[in-house]
Write an enzyme that holds these catalytic residues in place. Structure first.
Site, PDB file in Angstrom:
ATOM      1  N   GLU A  94       0.754  -1.063   0.181  1.00  0.00           N
ATOM      2  CA  GLU A  94       0.005  -0.027  -0.048  1.00  0.00           C
ATOM      3  C   GLU A  94       1.050   1.322   0.095  1.00  0.00           C
ATOM      4  OE1 GLU A  94      -2.375  -3.128   2.596  1.00  0.00           O
ATOM      5  OE2 GLU A  94       0.007  -2.591   2.057  1.00  0.00           O
ATOM      6  N   CYS A 147      -3.046  -4.200   6.974  1.00  0.00           N
ATOM      7  CA  CYS A 147      -2.576  -4.529   8.111  1.00  0.00           C
ATOM      8  C   CYS A 147      -3.201  -3.509   9.245  1.00  0.00           C
ATOM      9  CB  CYS A 147      -1.161  -4.738   8.175  1.00  0.00           C
ATOM     10  SG  CYS A 147      -0.159  -3.155   8.098  1.00  0.00           S
ATOM     11  N   CYS A 297      -0.793  -0.006   7.913  1.00  0.00           N
ATOM     12  CA  CYS A 297      -1.390   0.700   6.634  1.00  0.00           C
ATOM     13  C   CYS A 297      -2.970   0.865   6.912  1.00  0.00           C
ATOM     14  CB  CYS A 297      -1.313  -0.480   5.426  1.00  0.00           C
ATOM     15  SG  CYS A 297       0.353  -0.806   5.008  1.00  0.00           S
TER      16      CYS A 297
END
Length: 500
Positions: A94, A147, A297
């Site tokens: 990301e 995450c 993220c």
């Protein structure tokens, strides 16, 4: 006074198709060279991308183009960070995709200020400022839930329910029987589509070794808090047994994340089942025995929903922040409610933002298409003799820029560089702070002095830190976000940002 949500109605009315977006991103990945890609059947990775959506004039159709793509699962530890800005700190997919998009935006602005036609920007009202063309918007794709908070998802009823976690590392010495249970819990699980703690600890391992071979950078230890989803019998909290066949009572559980709560706030209670995690918390990506300063993220995407994905430097040139109209997630464990909580709700209270910034609520969609190099697909393709399944140590960045569109890294540096090259331009990722800063300075140099934004007409601007702080509206928006929603967000040490 509350701010209104920023909407991109023209594109939303066309209803972006999640499967089309996923296929577009997977196909773009297939077209990339082999370098840096996972070894089929043995290595897995995550993929993220930024897609430009262009509404066709006098038509209800839209054109979709991948402008930035990233893969990666690693981040470096705190002690490996460089005051020279020449190391890529966070290589999660990301983050790679977002930073690659910044390269793309800088290239488009360079075209615009040079008098060429940009497919993205047009002149705004303020002197030296630009804005998105009215028919253009951007969406974000990620092959797996980000995450951190967005990955703390209740197990579906039809999924095998894991038992309570094995005893924490802080617990007393285990018996032989407990150690045997731990080994069973840490064994690879074929077909498991869950990002459990064991795998995410590996995925987010801080890569601090100097090895040039990413295959040597995988974690060699698995944390003892692992939750197993196979049918191996494990002890429950009350001493009973549970198994995947449903022969014994099982405790409802959640998918785990390896990201730890930031210091100074609530911590995970680590209770069995759904009580293992606290939700809504800021989290730091874990390292291999070393703390990192990289926020999860989930947290970074939530921040982009207020500050925009353009970053502080490009805010000098933009009249309005840039927001993703849509976020699409590939096939994986997913919860719409949890995604809303992690990426939108946590920032919905923020108010009194400066002009050009808003609280943005992107449309959240999930695709039914799974990334071929996901952890679950890699386990299905794994064959005897291939060795243990591991996250890929390399990170790939591709973006639609005229020069050097491909950038492959490992451990924060160019993939394959020798120790002798460390500290030189040859070793630097094109996405590290120093390289992006140099690209920005090139943009400033290409701008006619009479057309410079007012915020860049200051002689005292010298360092990366100076230019970031001079983006006053961006910094004001960040301060409002920090004080109202994320007061525990760790602030970067300015000593790491004083490079030229």
């Amino acid at each position: 006074m509350p701010v209104s949500l920023h909407l991109n109605l023209p594109v939303r009315l066309n209803m972006v198709n999640a499967d089309e977006i996923a296929k577009l991103c997977y196909d773009r990945f297939k077209q990339l060279p082999r370098r840096g890609k996972p070894e089929p059947g043995r290595e897995w990775t995550l993929l993220a991308a930024v897609v430009k959506i262009s509404r066709c004039a006098n038509s209800d159709t839209v054109e979709k183009e991948v402008v930035s793509l990233g893969t990666g699962t690693k981040c470096i530890g705190q002690t490996a960070m460089s005051p020279n800005g020449d190391v890529l700190n966070d290589s999660h997919a990301e983050v790679i995709a977002r930073r690659g998009c910044v390269r793309y935006l800088m290239a488009e602005l360079h075209r615009a200020v040079s008098g060429e036609k940009s497919s993205v920007f047009c002149q705004a009202d303020e002197r030296g400022k630009w804005r998105l063309q009215p028919e253009v918007s951007f969406l974000f794709f990620t092959s797996h839930t980000p995450c951190g908070d967005a990955s703390i998802i209740p197990m579906a009823d039809n999924q095998s329910q894991p038992c309570p976690p094995v005893t924490s590392a802080k617990s007393p010495e285990r018996t032989d029987g407990e150690r045997d249970l731990k080994r069973k819990a840490e064994a690879p699980i074929e077909g498991n589509n869950t990002k459990v703690l064991r795998l995410e600890e590996e995925q987010e391992t801080a890569e601090t070794s100097k090895s040039e071979d990413p295959s040597q950078s995988h974690a060699t230890k698995t944390p003892v808090e692992t939750v197993s989803q196979d049918s191996a019998q494990l002890e429950t909290k009350n001493g009973g047994l549970c198994d995947g066949a449903g022969l014994h009572p099982q405790v409802p559980d959640i998918h785990r994340t390896g990201a730890k709560c930031v210091p100074g706030g609530p911590v995970d209670p680590l209770h069995p089942g759904v009580g293992y995690h606290s939700t809504g918390m800021l989290r730091v990506k874990p390292g291999r025995g070393e703390p990192t300063l990289s926020l999860s993220c989930s947290d970074k995407l939530a921040r982009l929903g207020v500050l925009g994905f353009q970053g502080a430097l490009l805010s000098h040139y933009l009249q309005e922040a840039l927001y993703f109209s849509t976020i699409v997630v590939g096939k994986c464990p997913y919860s719409q409610e949890v995604m809303e909580r992690a990426l939108v709700t946590r920032c919905s209270c923020v108010s009194d933002l400066p002009a050009g910034f808003s609280v943005h609520a992107p449309e959240l969609l999930q695709s039914s298409l799974e990334f071929p190099f996901s952890q679950a697909q890699t386990e299905l393709q794994h064959q005897a003799g291939q060795g243990r399944i591991s996250p890929c140590g390399a990170a790939i960045s591709w973006c639609n820029v005229p020069e050097q569109p491909l950038d492959v890294t490992a451990n924060g540096y160019k993939h394959g560089v020798t120790k002798k090259a460390l500290g030189t331009a040859k070793a630097r990722s094109l996405l590290c702070k120093l390289e992006l800063f140099h690209s920005f300075l090139s943009l400033v140099s290409a701008t006619d002095p009479a057309a410079l934004p007012d915020s860049l007409r200051r002689a005292e601007l010298q360092t990366y830190w100076d230019y970031k702080q001079a983006a006053q509206s961006y910094q004001q928006a960040w301060q409002q976000l920090y004080s109202q929603a994320f007061p525990l967000w760790p602030r970067n040490d300015s000593d790491l940002l004083l490079f030229h």
